[in-house]
Design an enzyme around this catalytic site. Structure first.
Site, mmCIF file in Angstrom:
data_model
loop_
_atom_site.group_PDB
_atom_site.id
_atom_site.type_symbol
_atom_site.label_atom_id
_atom_site.label_comp_id
_atom_site.label_asym_id
_atom_site.label_seq_id
_atom_site.Cartn_x
_atom_site.Cartn_y
_atom_site.Cartn_z
ATOM 1 N N SER A 98 0.836 -1.213 0.000
ATOM 2 C CA SER A 98 0.000 0.000 0.000
ATOM 3 C C SER A 98 0.865 1.255 0.000
ATOM 4 O O SER A 98 0.558 2.237 -0.676
ATOM 5 C CB SER A 98 -0.936 -0.001 1.211
ATOM 6 O OG SER A 98 -0.183 0.133 2.388
ATOM 7 N N ARG A 111 0.346 3.453 -3.250
ATOM 8 C CA ARG A 111 -0.359 4.714 -3.023
ATOM 9 C C ARG A 111 0.372 5.855 -3.715
ATOM 10 O O ARG A 111 -0.212 6.656 -4.442
ATOM 11 C CB ARG A 111 -0.466 5.004 -1.527
ATOM 12 C CG ARG A 111 -1.115 6.347 -1.226
ATOM 13 C CD ARG A 111 -1.120 6.675 0.253
ATOM 14 N NE ARG A 111 -1.778 5.654 1.044
ATOM 15 C CZ ARG A 111 -1.146 4.794 1.832
ATOM 16 N NH1 ARG A 111 0.165 4.854 1.952
ATOM 17 N NH2 ARG A 111 -1.803 3.885 2.510
ATOM 18 N N ASN A 149 -1.093 7.734 -7.111
ATOM 19 C CA ASN A 149 -1.406 9.162 -7.113
ATOM 20 C C ASN A 149 -0.646 9.904 -8.197
ATOM 21 O O ASN A 149 -1.213 10.718 -8.920
ATOM 22 C CB ASN A 149 -1.065 9.769 -5.748
ATOM 23 C CG ASN A 149 -2.218 9.657 -4.781
ATOM 24 O OD1 ASN A 149 -3.154 10.429 -4.844
ATOM 25 N ND2 ASN A 149 -2.161 8.660 -3.914
#
Lengths: 156, 284
Positions: free
Chosen positions: B219, B223, B227
């Site tokens: 994660s 992440r 993004n």
């Protein structure tokens, strides 16, 4: 997603960068901030000390002023008392002197009066004889009337 | 900004070009060299390296560290200049986060957090460079100097999952290392097996705890990648589809991205600190 050798390259680079940062970058800033913190703490400490010193100095000066005032008041008081004392003494002396002068004057007056009396006394017989001679129209023998004249003079 | 390529490329080709990496690796026939097409790059498999993202990553990380060291060596405690104040404010920001979030003694965490934050911040910031400036120049050089046909050149390292996962897996390795160091191997495995429901539920506990553990690096890396990749892709779509109207759209998206760029760097740093703090907690 194409995972390839780049992931290993990045991991190695990451490790090296972290090591470099830990060894050569982080301590520089940590030291500077630590030093600044210490300097500021010392400055504040010094300021607090100075404030304490100032306070004690001002307290001391107030005390000294108070002391000076007290002592000045004492000195003035003493001077006043001394002056009063001197005046009293002078008055006393003056009175004594005046009395003494008055006594001397009185004594002199008495003396003078006595002397005048004495002189009168010695001259009264001759005045009396002169008066009697005028009345009788002839000389009076002083020796013959000596006793009466002496008695007369003594009565004066 | 897309005019240079748009004449000779379809929008799809344009975007694929921008999402490809300049790849150096081992061709299927065994010799090493650059991949000239996306297909060639795909055939290289694992034995390849993304020269563009790796290069920008190294350049930005190196620039950050050397610059910080340069400022640090000239730093004065009594009379800090503007640049020193700027660098110190970053340092103090990171240091405060570490002090708040990391409750154990480990002198590595501060430098680690600083490296993670500034490095990722710089890599993310590359996303704000208009998408064709450097890539366009590099493509021209590639075409005329090295004989590439549409040489790809990606400048935002954090849109490469290799870069983000390389960092998050390194942090995962540190999590495992410190967990075993501070809890013992037994303590670490026990945490996986006997929580949250005690020793009679070991299989169930493992089913919960192992994904929890593995989810951390995945994660963390995805992440950041997601993004930035999404941000980059939107810039590319705007550049490819909107013609002259791309200018206000680029501006609006860049303003929004100004928030995403530092936020993602911050999130990565905070989670690094929190995960490593948990790894140091002996009594769970």
């Amino acid at each position: 997603m194409d995972i390839n050798l780049t992931i290993i390259g990045q991991s190695v680079a990451f490790a090296i960068f972290c090591w470099f940062c830990h060894r050569y970058v982080w301590p520089l800033f940590a030291n500077v901030l630590e030093e600044r913190k210490r300097t500021i703490a010392e400055g504040l400490e010094a300021a607090a000390q100075a404030e304490l010193k100032l306070e004690s100095a001002s307290r001391q000066s107030t005390e000294q002023l108070e002391e000076a005032k007290t002592s000045a008041a004492g000195i003035i008081d003493q001077a006043n008392r001394r002056a009063a004392q001197i005046i009293d003494e002078a008055k006393q002396q003056a009175q004594v002197e005046a009395e003494r002068v008055m006594a001397a004057a009185q004594a002199e007056i008495e003396q003078e009066a006595n002397r005048a009396k004495e002189e009168l006394r010695t001259q009264v017989s001759s005045i009396a004889i002169a008066g009697a001679e005028k009345i009788l129209g002839r000389a009076v023998d002083q020796a013959a009337n000596e006793e009466m004249l002496t008695q007369l003079a003594a009565e004066l | 900004m897309a005019e240079a390529g748009a004449e000779s490329q379809t929008v799809q080709e344009y975007i694929v070009h921008h999402l490809s990496y300049l790849t150096y690796g081992r061709h299927p026939d065994g010799h090493w060299g650059f991949a000239h097409t996306p297909e060639e790059a795909a055939e290289m498999g694992f034995m390849a390296i993304h020269v563009d993202t790796m290069g920008w990553s190294l350049a930005l990380g190196g620039a950050f560290l050397l610059w910080f060291r340069y400022i640090g060596l000239r730093a004065s405690a009594d009379n800090p200049g503007a640049i020193q104040n700027f660098v110190e404010s970053i340092f103090e920001f990171v240091d405060n986060r570490v002090t708040e979030g990391f409750l154990h003694k480990n002198s590595l965490i501060g430098p680690l957090a600083l490296t993670v934050f500034v490095w990722i911040l710089l890599m993310n910031t590359m996303d704000l460079v208009p998408v064709d400036w450097i890539t366009g120049i590099a493509a021209l050089i590639g075409e005329h100097v090295f004989g590439f046909d549409h040489m790809p050149f990606k400048i935002v390292p954090t849109t490469d999952p290799n870069i983000t996962m390389g960092m998050s897996l390194s942090i995962f390795a540190l999590i495992i290392w410190y967990s075993i160091k501070h809890k013992g191997l037994g303590g670490f495995l026990g945490e996986l097996a006997f929580h949250p429901f005690g020793k009679w539920m070991v299989p169930f506990n493992l089913m919960i705890e192992i994904p929890t553990l593995i989810a951390k690096p995945i994660s963390l890396g995805l992440r950041l990648f997601g993004n930035l990749y999404a941000g980059e892709l939107l810039f590319l779509l705007i550049a490819g589809l909107l013609g002259i109207w791309q200018l206000p759209a680029h501006f609006a998206w860049a303003v929004f991205h100004l928030l995403v760029v530092p936020l993602q760097a911050f999130v990565f740093m905070m989670l690094t600190i929190v995960y490593l703090n948990a790894a140091h907690d002996a009594a769970h």
